[in-house]
Design an enzyme around this catalytic site. Sequence first.
Site, PDB file in Angstrom:
ATOM      1  N   CYS A  89      24.875 -32.034  48.080  1.00 48.60           N
ATOM      2  CA  CYS A  89      24.417 -30.708  48.479  1.00 48.60           C
ATOM      3  C   CYS A  89      23.493 -30.209  47.372  1.00 48.60           C
ATOM      4  O   CYS A  89      23.881 -30.184  46.198  1.00 48.60           O
ATOM      5  CB  CYS A  89      25.617 -29.764  48.615  1.00 48.60           C
ATOM      6  SG  CYS A  89      25.158 -28.045  48.910  1.00 48.60           S
ATOM      7  N   ASN A  90      22.290 -29.845  47.755  1.00 56.24           N
ATOM      8  CA  ASN A  90      21.315 -29.399  46.755  1.00 56.24           C
ATOM      9  C   ASN A  90      21.702 -28.071  46.124  1.00 56.24           C
ATOM     10  O   ASN A  90      21.498 -27.853  44.936  1.00 56.24           O
ATOM     11  CB  ASN A  90      19.937 -29.273  47.405  1.00 56.24           C
ATOM     12  CG  ASN A  90      19.388 -30.614  47.820  1.00 56.24           C
ATOM     13  OD1 ASN A  90      18.585 -31.194  47.128  1.00 56.24           O
ATOM     14  ND2 ASN A  90      19.849 -31.131  48.947  1.00 56.24           N
ATOM     15  N   THR A  91      22.268 -27.193  46.935  1.00 56.01           N
ATOM     16  CA  THR A  91      22.628 -25.872  46.423  1.00 56.01           C
ATOM     17  C   THR A  91      23.714 -26.018  45.358  1.00 56.01           C
ATOM     18  O   THR A  91      23.618 -25.446  44.265  1.00 56.01           O
ATOM     19  CB  THR A  91      23.104 -24.974  47.586  1.00 56.01           C
ATOM     20  OG1 THR A  91      22.072 -24.913  48.562  1.00 56.01           O
ATOM     21  CG2 THR A  91      23.432 -23.583  47.102  1.00 56.01           C
ATOM     22  N   TYR A 111      26.155 -22.305  52.032  1.00 54.53           N
ATOM     23  CA  TYR A 111      26.247 -21.889  50.636  1.00 54.53           C
ATOM     24  C   TYR A 111      24.893 -21.354  50.146  1.00 54.53           C
ATOM     25  O   TYR A 111      24.828 -20.667  49.133  1.00 54.53           O
ATOM     26  CB  TYR A 111      26.587 -23.084  49.737  1.00 54.53           C
ATOM     27  CG  TYR A 111      28.017 -23.602  49.783  1.00 54.53           C
ATOM     28  CD1 TYR A 111      28.927 -23.229  50.766  1.00 54.53           C
ATOM     29  CD2 TYR A 111      28.442 -24.504  48.803  1.00 54.53           C
ATOM     30  CE1 TYR A 111      30.222 -23.743  50.778  1.00 54.53           C
ATOM     31  CE2 TYR A 111      29.732 -25.010  48.799  1.00 54.53           C
ATOM     32  CZ  TYR A 111      30.613 -24.633  49.786  1.00 54.53           C
ATOM     33  OH  TYR A 111      31.883 -25.144  49.775  1.00 54.53           O
ATOM     34  N   GLY A 112      23.835 -21.717  50.849  1.00 54.59           N
ATOM     35  CA  GLY A 112      22.465 -21.515  50.354  1.00 54.59           C
ATOM     36  C   GLY A 112      22.053 -20.070  50.211  1.00 54.59           C
ATOM     37  O   GLY A 112      21.030 -19.773  49.607  1.00 54.59           O
ATOM     38  N   GLU A 159      21.789 -27.380  62.447  1.00 63.07           N
ATOM     39  CA  GLU A 159      23.196 -27.209  62.865  1.00 63.07           C
ATOM     40  C   GLU A 159      23.296 -27.119  64.394  1.00 63.07           C
ATOM     41  O   GLU A 159      24.237 -27.600  64.991  1.00 63.07           O
ATOM     42  CB  GLU A 159      23.779 -25.922  62.266  1.00 63.07           C
ATOM     43  CG  GLU A 159      23.915 -25.939  60.762  1.00 63.07           C
ATOM     44  CD  GLU A 159      25.257 -26.482  60.286  1.00 63.07           C
ATOM     45  OE1 GLU A 159      26.218 -26.402  61.048  1.00 63.07           O
ATOM     46  OE2 GLU A 159      25.308 -26.981  59.143  1.00 63.07           O
ATOM     47  N   ASP A 210      29.829 -31.682  50.596  1.00 71.35           N
ATOM     48  CA  ASP A 210      28.702 -30.812  50.924  1.00 71.35           C
ATOM     49  C   ASP A 210      29.286 -29.533  51.514  1.00 71.35           C
ATOM     50  O   ASP A 210      30.451 -29.491  51.913  1.00 71.35           O
ATOM     51  CB  ASP A 210      27.800 -31.514  51.950  1.00 71.35           C
ATOM     52  CG  ASP A 210      26.644 -30.636  52.408  1.00 71.35           C
ATOM     53  OD1 ASP A 210      26.067 -29.919  51.571  1.00 71.35           O
ATOM     54  OD2 ASP A 210      26.311 -30.652  53.605  1.00 71.35           O
ATOM     55  N   SER A 211      28.439 -28.528  51.632  1.00 68.48           N
ATOM     56  CA  SER A 211      28.874 -27.297  52.278  1.00 68.48           C
ATOM     57  C   SER A 211      29.163 -27.514  53.768  1.00 68.48           C
ATOM     58  O   SER A 211      29.840 -26.710  54.378  1.00 68.48           O
ATOM     59  CB  SER A 211      27.786 -26.241  52.124  1.00 68.48           C
ATOM     60  OG  SER A 211      26.552 -26.760  52.583  1.00 68.48           O
ATOM     61  N   CYS A 253      17.119 -30.117  50.433  1.00 70.48           N
ATOM     62  CA  CYS A 253      18.279 -29.581  51.145  1.00 70.48           C
ATOM     63  C   CYS A 253      18.770 -30.693  52.053  1.00 70.48           C
ATOM     64  O   CYS A 253      17.962 -31.372  52.702  1.00 70.48           O
ATOM     65  CB  CYS A 253      17.876 -28.366  51.980  1.00 70.48           C
ATOM     66  SG  CYS A 253      19.202 -27.802  53.076  1.00 70.48           S
ATOM     67  N   THR A 254      20.075 -30.861  52.094  1.00 66.82           N
ATOM     68  CA  THR A 254      20.627 -32.016  52.811  1.00 66.82           C
ATOM     69  C   THR A 254      20.361 -31.995  54.317  1.00 66.82           C
ATOM     70  O   THR A 254      20.381 -33.034  54.949  1.00 66.82           O
ATOM     71  CB  THR A 254      22.148 -32.067  52.591  1.00 66.82           C
ATOM     72  OG1 THR A 254      22.652 -30.744  52.752  1.00 66.82           O
ATOM     73  CG2 THR A 254      22.480 -32.593  51.234  1.00 66.82           C
ATOM     74  N   HIS A 255      20.137 -30.814  54.873  1.00 71.48           N
ATOM     75  CA  HIS A 255      19.872 -30.766  56.319  1.00 71.48           C
ATOM     76  C   HIS A 255      18.463 -31.231  56.671  1.00 71.48           C
ATOM     77  O   HIS A 255      18.213 -31.667  57.785  1.00 71.48           O
ATOM     78  CB  HIS A 255      20.018 -29.333  56.843  1.00 71.48           C
ATOM     79  CG  HIS A 255      21.435 -28.875  57.014  1.00 71.48           C
ATOM     80  ND1 HIS A 255      22.314 -28.772  55.969  1.00 71.48           N
ATOM     81  CD2 HIS A 255      22.113 -28.484  58.127  1.00 71.48           C
ATOM     82  CE1 HIS A 255      23.472 -28.323  56.421  1.00 71.48           C
ATOM     83  NE2 HIS A 255      23.381 -28.145  57.726  1.00 71.48           N
TER      84      HIS A 255
HETATM   85  N1  DGL Z   1      23.913 -28.361  51.931  1.00 71.41           N
HETATM   86  C1  DGL Z   1      23.028 -27.276  51.592  1.00 71.41           C
HETATM   87  C2  DGL Z   1      21.962 -27.806  50.627  1.00 71.41           C
HETATM   88  O1  DGL Z   1      21.692 -28.987  50.532  1.00 71.41           O
HETATM   89  C3  DGL Z   1      22.388 -26.667  52.824  1.00 71.41           C
HETATM   90  C4  DGL Z   1      23.339 -25.862  53.684  1.00 71.41           C
HETATM   91  C5  DGL Z   1      23.863 -24.629  53.001  1.00 71.41           C
HETATM   92  O2  DGL Z   1      23.119 -23.641  52.816  1.00 71.41           O
HETATM   93  O3  DGL Z   1      25.045 -24.637  52.668  1.00 71.41           O
HETATM   94  O4  DGL Z   1      21.379 -27.023  49.922  1.00 71.41           O
END
Ligand code: DGL
Length: 254
Positions: free
Chosen positions: A71-73, A39-40, A151, A7-8, A182-184
């Site tokens: 990670c969704n992004t 990364y988003g 975070e 993941d990011s 989104c994973t968060h």
């Molecule tokens: N892990 C990213 C996601 O699931 C969220 C955090 C990011 O923007 O990197 O999209």
Amino acid sequence: MSLGIFDSGVGGLTVYRELAKQFPDTDLIYLGDTARVPYGNKSPDTIIRYATECASMLVKRHNVDALVVACNTISSYAIENLRSTFGLPVLGVIEAGAEMAMAVTKNNKIGVLGTIATVRSGAYIKALEEVSDGKAIVSQRACPLFVPLVEEGVITGEIPSLVIKMYLDELIADVDTLLLGCTHYPVLAPLLASIYPEVNIADSASMMVEHILAGGLATIESGKREIYVTDITPAFESLKSMLVGDIPMQEIDI
Ligand code: DGL
């Protein structure tokens, strides 16, 4: 058999936690690119380049058998690229999230929440259309402030509640299910449920377990647990202990 999960940053640990529960004997090696999160809000080219570097670390240094993109992004932009670069099974979270949303909705009206990049990619709209045979009625909302709130561990009380309402009060009238793309965001699920008790909440983590089982990717060996990050940050340390406890963590340069 070993799975490389990345993941990011810290958010993918919500997926790692679910896999660690379901597959106690499978090696799970996690990489969070904490030095470069988020990364988003990056461009597709940068997301693909970063994702390739992360995957390369897991494949070359840890010899993993399959990659789980938690990670969704990254899942929105880089899955095909990763598959052709590494020639391994690569599972993303988008399809799993779409399936979960369709499993819990009663009226097919889904609200997709994600980063700016994920929403812009339209990946969930496409996946929901496929999974539902065109029945899903999808609204989307980018919620970029959710990531820094999680975070920083600001996940209860007035401030995150106000941010949630700012993003979702309008959308909520049109949907019966929120898809946390989104994973968060699963970290905010209890607060979301308390503000909107009527809505169904879907995320990818539990459906990923089904995908791993279906792909025969969890046959048993030694159940190693390792977590690597590109930068040890206070946010990662505190969220890691909240989500997965005392699994050892090590900083690496990719
Ligand atoms: N892990 C990213 C996601 O699931 C969220 C955090 C990011 O923007 O990197 O999209």
